[in-house]
Scaffold this active site. Structure first.
Site, PDB file in Angstrom:
ATOM      1  N   GLU A  90       9.812  -8.217   4.777  1.00 23.79           N
ATOM      2  CA  GLU A  90       9.785  -7.828   6.185  1.00 23.79           C
ATOM      3  C   GLU A  90       8.945  -8.728   7.085  1.00 23.79           C
ATOM      4  O   GLU A  90       7.917  -8.300   7.634  1.00 23.79           O
ATOM      5  CB  GLU A  90       9.295  -6.371   6.321  1.00 23.79           C
ATOM      6  CG  GLU A  90      10.172  -5.361   5.614  1.00 23.79           C
ATOM      7  CD  GLU A  90       9.730  -3.919   5.838  1.00 23.79           C
ATOM      8  OE1 GLU A  90       8.581  -3.700   6.246  1.00 23.79           O
ATOM      9  OE2 GLU A  90      10.546  -3.015   5.618  1.00 23.79           O
ATOM     10  N   GLU A 105      14.664  -1.080   0.027  1.00 18.64           N
ATOM     11  CA  GLU A 105      13.830   0.081   0.346  1.00 18.64           C
ATOM     12  C   GLU A 105      14.651   1.046   1.182  1.00 18.64           C
ATOM     13  O   GLU A 105      15.379   0.625   2.086  1.00 18.64           O
ATOM     14  CB  GLU A 105      12.586  -0.289   1.184  1.00 18.64           C
ATOM     15  CG  GLU A 105      11.506  -1.009   0.434  1.00 18.64           C
ATOM     16  CD  GLU A 105      10.320  -1.380   1.324  1.00 18.64           C
ATOM     17  OE1 GLU A 105      10.030  -0.683   2.310  1.00 18.64           O
ATOM     18  OE2 GLU A 105       9.686  -2.410   1.022  1.00 18.64           O
TER      19      GLU A 105
HETATM   20  C1  GBH Z   1       8.289  -0.549   4.904  1.00 18.86           C
HETATM   21  O1  GBH Z   1       8.187  -0.982   6.230  1.00 18.86           O
HETATM   22  C2  GBH Z   1       7.291  -1.281   4.051  1.00 18.86           C
HETATM   23  O2  GBH Z   1       7.918  -2.356   3.381  1.00 18.86           O
HETATM   24  C3  GBH Z   1       6.558  -0.406   3.067  1.00 18.86           C
HETATM   25  O3  GBH Z   1       5.467  -1.103   2.549  1.00 18.86           O
HETATM   26  C4  GBH Z   1       6.156   0.891   3.749  1.00 18.86           C
HETATM   27  O4  GBH Z   1       5.338   1.689   2.946  1.00 18.86           O
HETATM   28  C5  GBH Z   1       7.414   1.627   4.077  1.00 18.86           C
HETATM   29  O5  GBH Z   1       8.268   0.822   4.857  1.00 18.86           O
HETATM   30  C6  GBH Z   1       7.191   2.920   4.830  1.00 18.86           C
HETATM   31  O6  GBH Z   1       6.608   2.672   6.058  1.00 18.86           O
HETATM   32  O7  GBH Z   1      10.341   3.095  16.196  1.00 18.86           O
HETATM   33  O8  GBH Z   1       8.223   1.953  16.375  1.00 18.86           O
HETATM   34  O9  GBH Z   1       8.454   3.773  14.868  1.00 18.86           O
HETATM   35  C7  GBH Z   1       8.735  -0.131   7.211  1.00 18.86           C
HETATM   36  C8  GBH Z   1       9.397  -0.861   8.370  1.00 18.86           C
HETATM   37  C9  GBH Z   1       9.533  -0.834  10.754  1.00 18.86           C
HETATM   38  C10 GBH Z   1      10.419   0.991   9.527  1.00 18.86           C
HETATM   39  C11 GBH Z   1       9.385   0.029  11.972  1.00 18.86           C
HETATM   40  C12 GBH Z   1      10.341   1.865  10.731  1.00 18.86           C
HETATM   41  C13 GBH Z   1      10.081   2.108  13.052  1.00 18.86           C
HETATM   42  C14 GBH Z   1       9.646   1.490  14.310  1.00 18.86           C
HETATM   43  N1  GBH Z   1       9.390  -0.045   9.557  1.00 18.86           N
HETATM   44  N2  GBH Z   1      10.332   1.134  11.979  1.00 18.86           N
HETATM   45  S1  GBH Z   1       9.131   2.665  15.536  1.00 18.86           S
END
Ligand code: GBH
Length: 450
Positions: free
Chosen positions: A165, A350
């Site tokens: 990511e 994931e």
């Molecule tokens: C992943 O990232 C990670 O790889 C992992 O380590 C982590 O534990 C897992 O997800 C759970 O969080 O509308 O502003 O709330 C998550 C990537 C990017 C997903 C932002 C949700 C929401 C943006 N995230 N997204 S917002």
């Protein structure tokens, strides 16, 4: 309804080193930017740290046995760079290599395929002192580290991912400051992104010299839907998607950034040396897609980069992290990737959700119907994309264990296995039992009502 998943479709689970391992100083490990971040007052919810986390470092055999018991066929985990290279570069720490070597052997002995992510956010602290991902030399540091672990493990590990990511690293680590290293500087964001992509390319190049199997990139994708049919909302969704979804895959697979980024970043957008894209654009064996939610987007006159234009859906279910549960978005995401980048093998690296879990009931059960429902819906969404002809090779649930949810500490539980953070006892939740049945029946149970 006959549900068929392709032969060889891999069912597994995922974790990341800093979120589960603990043991920050064991066997010669050096500090990472996360060790520093969690020990900086005020940055972590409830003052949480990863000093113990799930203590997976000392309990990995128990955790592999648990995976076996659930029928897992694959396990995606990440390596802690500073265990292997305590100073980030140069001296290799045999203790760090030994830990991962033992983990890989344990997995293989149980018939579980290891999938390794090289970088899931824990940069060696010494490298941060030299500018970290803002330093163009970071691509060389990363390739040198990658080569060491390829040489050590490629005989036993067939699937590798470079970086987890890049969007989250640059956005949360350098714009919002909620993840390490906690900077807040718009000008740094595109520089970091670019160096991450150069590092990705350099590691893939190294892999082609010493590796023999498959390597890819893992990105988070969150489809953006306009809130209304208006042109302004459509433009907002389009911009948001260019920024979050297309930025890194365009660079890696098409050899340029989406043209929208210049306008998005304005004066913070740097001039890129065109030769960099020869490094960044390397043939990949697969793309890893991390999917959690979607965003419904409206016109965004200010602060849209900070998600100001996201519209809450009043009829929808939200998880504990306030993300909408929207399974169709996963089908749409997988189809979008194929449409934009062509036929390349995909893994869901994931997918999962945090929900509040009730205390353990009589008989040790932990009922988590919302997580089970989330799993069923999203696995059906994967199946729908497969039916549409998308080449999907496997699915890794996030996560095996409740773990350190980064700056939110232990307050958000993503595990299909409950962890008691006082006793460190593991207890499979109902969702784990459901997933185990889905694996055992190669998906057939998904067609049945919960
Ligand atoms: C992943 O990232 C990670 O790889 C992992 O380590 C982590 O534990 C897992 O997800 C759970 O969080 O509308 O502003 O709330 C998550 C990537 C990017 C997903 C932002 C949700 C929401 C943006 N995230 N997204 S917002």
């Amino acid at each position: 309804m006959a549900l068929r998943f392709p032969d060889g479709f891999l069912w597994g689970c995922a974790t990341a080193a800093y979120q589960i391992e603990g043991a920050p100083e064991a066997d010669g490990k050096g500090p990472s930017i996360w060790d520093r971040f969690v020990h900086t007052p005020g940055l972590m919810q409830d003052g949480a740290t990863g000093d113990v986390a799930c203590d997976h470092y000392h309990r990995f055999r128990e955790d592999v046995a648990l995976m076996k018991q659930l029928g897992m066929q694959a396990y995606r985990f990440s390596l802690s760079w500073s265990r292997i290279l305590p100073e980030g570069a140069g001296r290799v720490n045999p203790g760090g290599l030994a830990f991962y070597s033992d983990l890989i052997d344990e997995l293989l002995a149980h018939g579980i395929e290891p999938i390794i992510t090289l970088y899931h956010w824990d940069l060696p602290a010494v490298l941060e002192d030299q500018g970290g991902w803002l330093n163009r030399a970071s691509s060389q540091w990363f390739a040198d580290y990658a080569r060491i672990v390829f040489e050590a493990f490629d005989g036993r590990v067939k699937t590798w991912a470079t970086i987890n990511e890049p969007w989250v690293i640059s956005h949360e680590g350098y714009l919002r400051g909620t993840l390490a290293p906690g900077h807040r500087n718009l000008f740094e964001v595109p520089l970091v992104s670019h160096n991450l992509m150069r590092a990705h390319g350099a590691a893939v190049q190294a892999y082609r010299e010493v590796g023999h199997h498959a390597i890819g990139l893992v990105v988070n994708i969150e489809p953006k839907y306009p809130a209304t049919p208006s042109e302004a909302d459509a433009a907002a969704a389009h911009r948001a998607s260019a920024y979050m979804n297309a930025q890194y895959l365009d660079a890696a697979l098409l050899g340029h950034y989406p043209p929208e980024l210049r306008e998005i970043f304005g004066e913070a957008w740097p001039e890129h040396d065109p030769a960099d894209f020869d490094l960044i654009r390397q043939p990949l064996d697969f793309i890893g897609v991390n999917y959690y939610t979607r965003a419904v987007t409206r016109r965004d006159d200010h602060d849209w980069l900070l998600q100001a234009g996201v519209v809450r859906q009043t009829q929808a279910t939200y998880s504990e992290t306030h993300w909408e549960v929207f399974a169709q978005g996963l089908t749409d995401t997988l189809e979008w990737v194929r449409e934009r980048y062509g036929d390349i093998p995909l893994y869901i690296t994931e997918n999962g959700a945090a929900f509040f879990d009730p205390p353990k009931a009589e008989g040790g059960r932990i009922r988590d119907p919302l997580r089970t429902d989330y799993l069923q819906k999203h696995l059906l969404a994967v199946h729908a994309a497969i039916t549409q002809g998308v080449d999907i090779r496997g699915y890794m649930v996030w996560s095996l264990l409740d773990n350190l949810e980064w700056s939110q500490g232990y307050s958000k539980r993503f595990g299909i296995v409950h962890v008691n953070f006082e006793t460190l006892e593991r207890t499979p939740k109902d969702s784990a039992r459901y997933y185990a049945q889905a694996i055992a029946r190669h998906g057939a149970i998904l067609a049945e009502p919960l």
